[in-house]
Scaffold this active site. Structure first.
Site, PDB file in Angstrom:
ATOM      1  N   LYS A  24      58.945 -26.879 -18.143  1.00 46.64           N
ATOM      2  CA  LYS A  24      60.101 -26.676 -17.896  1.00 46.64           C
ATOM      3  C   LYS A  24      59.750 -25.233 -18.088  1.00 46.64           C
ATOM      4  O   LYS A  24      60.721 -24.407 -17.846  1.00 46.64           O
ATOM      5  CB  LYS A  24      61.300 -26.884 -18.110  1.00 46.64           C
TER       6      LYS A  24
ATOM      7  N   HIS B 123      58.740 -34.926 -22.454  1.00 43.10           N
ATOM      8  CA  HIS B 123      58.314 -34.927 -20.677  1.00 43.10           C
ATOM      9  C   HIS B 123      57.986 -33.953 -20.023  1.00 43.10           C
ATOM     10  O   HIS B 123      57.271 -33.902 -18.630  1.00 43.10           O
ATOM     11  CB  HIS B 123      59.417 -36.082 -20.538  1.00 43.10           C
ATOM     12  N   ASP B 124      59.546 -32.868 -20.154  1.00 46.39           N
ATOM     13  CA  ASP B 124      59.167 -31.834 -19.570  1.00 46.39           C
ATOM     14  C   ASP B 124      59.100 -30.404 -19.932  1.00 46.39           C
ATOM     15  O   ASP B 124      59.786 -29.419 -19.946  1.00 46.39           O
ATOM     16  CB  ASP B 124      61.036 -31.446 -19.744  1.00 46.39           C
TER      17      ASP B 124
ATOM     18  N   HIS C  79      57.159 -28.623 -12.794  1.00 43.49           N
ATOM     19  CA  HIS C  79      57.333 -28.289 -14.502  1.00 43.49           C
ATOM     20  C   HIS C  79      55.982 -30.021 -14.502  1.00 43.49           C
ATOM     21  O   HIS C  79      55.935 -29.912 -15.997  1.00 43.49           O
ATOM     22  CB  HIS C  79      58.697 -28.737 -14.704  1.00 43.49           C
TER      23      HIS C  79
ATOM     24  N   HIS D  51      58.426 -38.482 -12.807  1.00 53.72           N
ATOM     25  CA  HIS D  51      59.048 -38.638 -12.043  1.00 53.72           C
ATOM     26  C   HIS D  51      58.367 -39.290 -11.204  1.00 53.72           C
ATOM     27  O   HIS D  51      58.884 -38.743 -10.144  1.00 53.72           O
ATOM     28  CB  HIS D  51      59.491 -36.990 -11.434  1.00 53.72           C
TER      29      HIS D  51
END
Length: 228
Positions: free
Chosen positions: A80, A76-77, A105, A132
């Site tokens: 980054k 999910h990240d 991101h 998000h």
């Protein structure tokens, strides 16, 4: 001939399983890379994966869908990786410009993964893009709302926020459980899908067991002495 065919079939099945397990391992490790950039432990992605799996099953998704989300959510990240350290690990509040940079991101992660034809990676692209977003349409990057947000994004949103709030990070102390639960009640129908919030509270005992099992302390205790 029959025994030879059976042997080849078994060998093929074992090879297929090995390829699948390798794919899962690579995806999980890539997810860890995204988290390590912001000084998070690998246990964050494990916990988010397990929470997402429990919520998916309890919401009535199929076993296949729950397994798919569990495999994809650690990514999910992943976006980054492209966010500067000065923003990612800033101890104080981000400026408006820095926050906009941080929001990227989600788009970066989506663009990294969206061209794949593999179901796990296309699912991970959706999760990276939409985790998000908010039920009320005030999230990012697109400001979509309600059921326009993929169910995988809605599930991962609550799993990720629960774990993030309960973990110490460079810019904050860990929240107490009661404070997190109060926030979730307040954000039911605002940040989060009301149905997912209700299922979260139903599954809370199991979720807390997962949190304890994959706690950062447990990770530290399980390290090889040679690594310390």
């Amino acid at each position: 001939m029959a025994s030879s065919y059976a042997g080849k079939s078994l060998e093929s099945a074992l090879l297929t399983n090995e390829i699948e397990e390798t794919q899962k391992e690579i995806i999980f490790r890539m997810g860890e890379i995204g988290e390590s950039r912001s000084k998070e432990t690998g246990n964050h992605v494990k916990r988010v994966a397990e929470y997402s799996y429990l919520l998916a099953l309890a919401l009535g998704l199929s076993q296949e869908e729950a397994d798919l989300l569990k495999m994809a959510s650690p990514m999910h990240d992943i976006g980054k990786v492209a966010i500067p350290d000065s923003v990612l690990n800033k101890p104080g509040k981000l400026t408006d410009e820095e926050f906009k940079l941080m929001q990227n991101h989600t788009v970066i992660g989506y663009n990294l993964l969206k061209q794949s034809t593999r179901k796990i990676l296309t699912t991970a692209a959706t999760v990276a893009y939409e985790h998000h977003e908010k039920w009320n349409g005030r999230g990012y990057p697109r400001g979509i709302k309600g059921e326009d947000i993929h169910i995988f994004g809605r599930i991962t949103a609550i799993a990720d926020v629960f774990d993030a709030l309960g973990s110490e990070r460079v810019y904050k102390k860990a929240w107490e459980l009661d404070r997190i639960l109060t926030l979730f009640k307040e954000e039911r129908g605002e940040h989060f899908d009301p149905k997912v919030v209700d299922i979260f509270f139903e599954q809370l005992p199991a979720i807390l067991l997962v949190r304890e099992h994959y706690s950062d302390a447990a990770l530290e205790n399980s390290k090889d002495p040679k690594e310390t």
